[in-house]
Structure formats: structure tokens, C-alpha cells
Design an enzyme around this catalytic site. Structure first.
Site, PDB file in Angstrom:
ATOM      1  N   LYS A   1      -7.751   1.473  -2.505  1.00 19.87           N
ATOM      2  CA  LYS A   1      -7.275   1.112  -1.165  1.00 19.87           C
ATOM      3  C   LYS A   1      -7.411   2.313  -0.223  1.00 19.87           C
ATOM      4  O   LYS A   1      -7.768   2.162   0.950  1.00 19.87           O
ATOM      5  CB  LYS A   1      -5.814   0.642  -1.230  1.00 19.87           C
ATOM      6  CG  LYS A   1      -5.212   0.254   0.128  1.00 19.87           C
ATOM      7  CD  LYS A   1      -5.804  -1.021   0.710  1.00 19.87           C
ATOM      8  CE  LYS A   1      -5.317  -1.314   2.126  1.00 19.87           C
ATOM      9  NZ  LYS A   1      -4.032  -2.020   2.204  1.00 19.87           N
TER      10      LYS A   1
ATOM     11  N   THR B   1       0.868  -1.176   0.000  1.00 20.87           N
ATOM     12  CA  THR B   1       0.000   0.000   0.000  1.00 20.87           C
ATOM     13  C   THR B   1       0.901   1.221   0.000  1.00 20.87           C
ATOM     14  O   THR B   1       1.662   1.453   0.939  1.00 20.87           O
ATOM     15  CB  THR B   1      -0.910   0.011   1.242  1.00 20.87           C
ATOM     16  OG1 THR B   1      -1.812  -1.088   1.160  1.00 20.87           O
ATOM     17  CG2 THR B   1      -1.711   1.300   1.318  1.00 20.87           C
TER      18      THR B   1
ATOM     19  N   LYS C   1       0.851   5.159   8.481  1.00 17.46           N
ATOM     20  CA  LYS C   1       1.520   5.122   7.181  1.00 17.46           C
ATOM     21  C   LYS C   1       0.482   5.273   6.065  1.00 17.46           C
ATOM     22  O   LYS C   1       0.613   6.123   5.181  1.00 17.46           O
ATOM     23  CB  LYS C   1       2.272   3.795   7.029  1.00 17.46           C
ATOM     24  CG  LYS C   1       3.056   3.642   5.733  1.00 17.46           C
ATOM     25  CD  LYS C   1       3.300   2.171   5.367  1.00 17.46           C
ATOM     26  CE  LYS C   1       2.351   1.761   4.257  1.00 17.46           C
ATOM     27  NZ  LYS C   1       2.607   0.451   3.648  1.00 17.46           N
TER      28      LYS C   1
END
Lengths: 290, 290
Positions: free
Chosen positions: A169, A94, A237
Site C-alpha cells: 500500500k 492503512t 496520514k
């Protein structure tokens, strides 16, 4: 093509995913920064490359499952000169959607296909081969990626052009943020209000406030089990990429920003390795004594 | 006791609930501020009281299903002198938990039981007799209320002492706020990012970001159907009670406050009658052109 597949990044996610490729009969070569993690796969029949460059030279398709944008960039810079024209790179990390587009364009200029293919389903999904994979890229590249990805996916589909997999995502992580906030805020309120937390999870979670978060994180909070699951550090993150993507497309994500601030507070307290459901603890801290 | 039940407030929720009491054979007397709404129930066999006071004098238990705290206060002030010692009042309105406690104490001093019993499940749940009811009150009062409430509940249980039913409803609304925010923020982001909204609802809603909101409001947003459902005005009413309750118990509810601000913006644009899922529209407005 007789597809020789390389797999880079044999962590909590990548290890089991590579294992599924091997089990499905793919001709597999692996590489990992920490070499010891290649051992179980080597014992199961995978080749171990001596370097990223060697892996690139030996494979028709390379799968990445690393961590941050910078990790993907570094891997691709080392792989690209070794990869043949017509080969394919699939990235399950990701990372920033903006960077994913850039990587696709660079590789394409060298005749190498690129699919951004972040996953959801967690370590359990990886182990069971039941991940959901959001694929962004040129149609032909995604078409070539799907048989590989299918080895560990319950569901994998193209969601648009380059970068779209990462965008999906991000949409997923934004939705997760709200859902987590609703759960943790309701339970912190219930605790302060003197309600029975188990009854709250059960009653509230079974109606119009119900969610995957309620079903899965509710019991964790009841048990005061702060082990990850998905850690605050990893969520932060992802949220940084959400912010970058939201800015790039002009989207307002005030709920995600709120959850990001609250989780950053916990990280600053040294709790970055705990589950994101520890957001509940931060909300309790923010309450007053009554 | 041979239970003669009075029902006050025959709106979208109360009308069908009273109908279930009648269908289950309760000796039912009804009253409504707008008298014409009593007609269908009268035709089905209910007695119609000439006044709230007359209803109180004729019943062993009175059920309220009105709107705001002030409505409940006014009804109880008129009913209390007419109700016999040992009678029971059950309030299904969503109101301030703090006020619910006060009402219980006042009625108790006159020998009248009080159960705060807000519901979830919406108008569909009321019609099907499938509501969830959170009951707060003395054990004996709740025990007496349950056979009545059971006429229209899939699930009804005591969640604690006086006011606890409303506290649980607030926990529910707080959780709903987060869940709604996650859905709307994710879809507004997806729209700005050029993703297919139907695919986003389907893919994101089937994983760790899944929720009742995704399943039920996702398709409404796709169809750009802003009819309620549950209106922004009603949600804002409940959020005001959430704020009051959170202050009373010392809970922090920053997510709920955020959703409240965004929905208030829509109300100020004259959209208070729309579904709460129109939060999506506010988030699109807050985005920039990219």
C-alpha cells in the site's frame, strides 16, 4: 469452520464492505464507535454487538476498517482477550507496516491469526465491491482471509509475509504521489503559460504522460471541484506511514516527501479536507506573477 | 499552392516522418547534415538538395526535425534568405518556447510563416505515422501546416499562438517527469521492502497509481533493460527548456527540478545514454543499507 464474521468500523469504506458480506450471506456482527452507524446494517439483518469485547467473543473472524495505527492497536488490545485461539483478525486500515508486523507477532503468540490487508479503489470501489486488497501475513492466515475479503474485492492476493500488505500500500501511495505531482505541475504550468486547460488534459493525458490521475483528477481540476475524493488530511496520514516505512527499509522517497510538504502547506492554510488534486492550487501559489 | 516540401533532419524521428510524406505523394526534397542519411529517401524517390540554401529555394514549405534550439536557429538563418515570401517553416524539434516565439516573429517580418510543432509518440510513433503534434502559430500558418503534418500524425492540432506548441510539449514533459518519478520511487521502495517487483508493477499499476509509465517502463525496469527509449541526455535537454519556460511564465515546477537533479546525477556517472527509467537506479543508490 462455520464462519461468524465481525466487522468493526462502518465508515465510508467499512459500511459498504460490511454490506457486501451481509449480501453474500455471511453471519455478520457489527460494532462501531459511533453506534448510530450500525443502524442500516442492523436493519439489513446484521447483529449489533454491545461492545468490541462482545463482538470478539461472538466471532471466528474479525475485520477492522478503522483509521490510524493507534485505532487498530486499541481495537486489537480490546479484542484479543475475547477472541478464541484459532480465530483470525483482518485489518483493512492503512497503517504503519512496522506496527502491522508487531500486531501480527503479538496475536500469533496468542494463537490468533492476523492479516494486514489495506485496500485501494476508494469509496466507489467499496460501494461496488470492486476493491483491490493487498494481503500480508502467514500463508494459512491469508488463505482463510480470502473468502471473506472476496465479498468486496475485485482482486485480493497475498503479497508476502506480515506487514507486506501495508508495504505494498505504501508503494501504491508513493506511486500515486508522483502521478499526482506530474498532473498538477503540468496543469499549473499550462495555466501560467496561457494554454487551454481542457485541451492540455486531453492532449497530454492521452500520450506518454497519461495516467489514472489525469483521467480522474484532470476533469476535477478543470471544474475547480476541490471536494474529496481522497482528502489531503488522509493522504498526509498515509505519507507519514510511507516515511516511517521508507526509513525502516532504507528507501529514498524524495518525490513523496516533496508532495507531502506541498500538501502540508495546504493543510496549514485550512484546506486539509479538500481533494489531494488541490496540489494544483499550491503550485499556482508558488509561481510568481509573470 | 502545389506544395513542394523540404525536410531537414533525417534522424530517428525525421527519417520515418519524411518517408511518410513521400509515401503520401508529396513532392519531397531532403537535406541532412550527415549526407549518407539521405540515401534511403533518395532511393525511394526524394530529391536531395546540395545545401540548405538550395532546399529553401526549391520548396514552398520546409519541415525541420533537428535537435536543439541552436540547431533550429542555424537552419533558419540559412534558410530564410532562400525561402520565398508566402512560404512556410514547420519545426518539429523540441526547443525553447521563448526561442520559438522569436523565430516566428523574425520569419514573419520576411513574409514567411512559422509553426512550432513538437511531437510526442517517440520513434515508434514516427515509424507508424502515429505521432501527436502540438501546433503553435498564427491560425493561417497552422491551417497550411496541418495537411503536411497529417502525413505522420495520429493527431495534430493548434494549441495557441506562436510558441504554444512548445509550451504544450513542456507541459507534457513536466507531466512525464512526475509519472516517471512515481513509478521509479515506488519500485525502488518495493525492492528495498522485499516485495516482488513484478507483482508490484502489476497490482499498483492497475489501480489509482496506474500510468503509461507503469505500463511501458515498469516491464523495462523488471528486465533491468536500460537501453533507450528516450535517453537521459535527451530528457535533460528538454528539462532545460522546461526550466526556461517556467521562469518565463512564472510557474513553479519543483517535481521536474527534482527529477532533473536525479537524472543529472546519472549523467555525471556516465549513464546519460540510458533510458530515463534508470531513475530507479539512482533512487536505489540514494537509499541506505537497512
Amino acid at each position: 469452520m462455520s464462519c461468524r464474521v465481525g466487522f468493526v468500523g462502518l465508515g465510508v469504506m467499512g459500511g459498504p464492505m460490511a454490506g457486501h458480506l451481509l449480501a453474500k450471506g455471511f453471519d455478520l456482527t457489527v460494532w462501531n464507535r459511533t453506534a448510530s452507524k450500525t443502524r442500516p446494517l442492523a436493519e439489513a439483518g446484521a447483529r449489533v454487538a454491545e461492545s468490541l469485547e462482545a463482538l470478539g467473543a461472538a466471532c471466528d473472524a474479525v475485520v477492522l476498517c478503522v483509521n490510524r495505527t493507534e485505532d487498530v492497536r486499541e481495537c486489537l488490545e480490546r479484542l484479543a482477550p475475547a477472541l478464541a485461539r484459532g480465530s483470525l483478525a483482518i485489518d483493512h486500515s492503512t497503517i504503519s507496516p512496522v506496527a502491522a508486523r508487531e500486531f501480527q507477532a503479538r496475536l500469533r503468540a496468542e494463537g490468533i491469526g492476523f492479516v494486514d490487508a489495506p485496500v485501494t479503489g476508494g469509496s466507489m470501489g467499496a460501494q461496488k465491491g470492486q476493491l483491490t486488497v493487498f494481503c500480508g501475513g502467514e500463508e494459512d492466515d491469508v488463505r482463510r482471509a480470502l473468502p471473506i475479503v472476496g465479498a468486496y474485492a475485485r482482486r485480493a492476493e497475498r503479497v508476502g509475509g506480515p506487514g507486506s500488505g501495508q508495504m505494498m500500500k505504501m508503494a501504491n501511495q508513493i506511486a500515486v504521489a508522483g502521478s499526482l505531482l506530474g498532473l498538477c505541475e503540468a496543469l499549473a504550468f499550462a495555466r501560467k503559460a496561457g494554454l487551454d486547460l481542457g485541451q492540455t488534459v486531453e492532449l497530454v493525458g492521452s500520450g506518454a504522460a497519461g495516467s489514472w490521475a489525469f483521467q480522474n483528477y484532470g476533469p476535477k481540476i478543470l471544474a475547480e471541484d476541490w471536494s474529496p475524493g481522497f482528502s489531503i488530511d488522509n493522504q498526509l496520514k498515509d505519507f507519514a506511514y510511507c516515511e516511517e516505512a521508507a526509513k525502516a527499509v532504507g528507501a529514498a522517497i524524495p518525490g513523496t516527501e516533496l508532495v507531502e510538504r506541498l500538501l502540508a502547506d495546504l493543510r496549514d492554510q485550512g484546506l486539509g479536507g479538500q481533494t489531494t488534486a488541490a496540489l494544483y492550487r499550491r503550485l499556482l501559489q508558488l509561481g510568481s506573477d509573470s
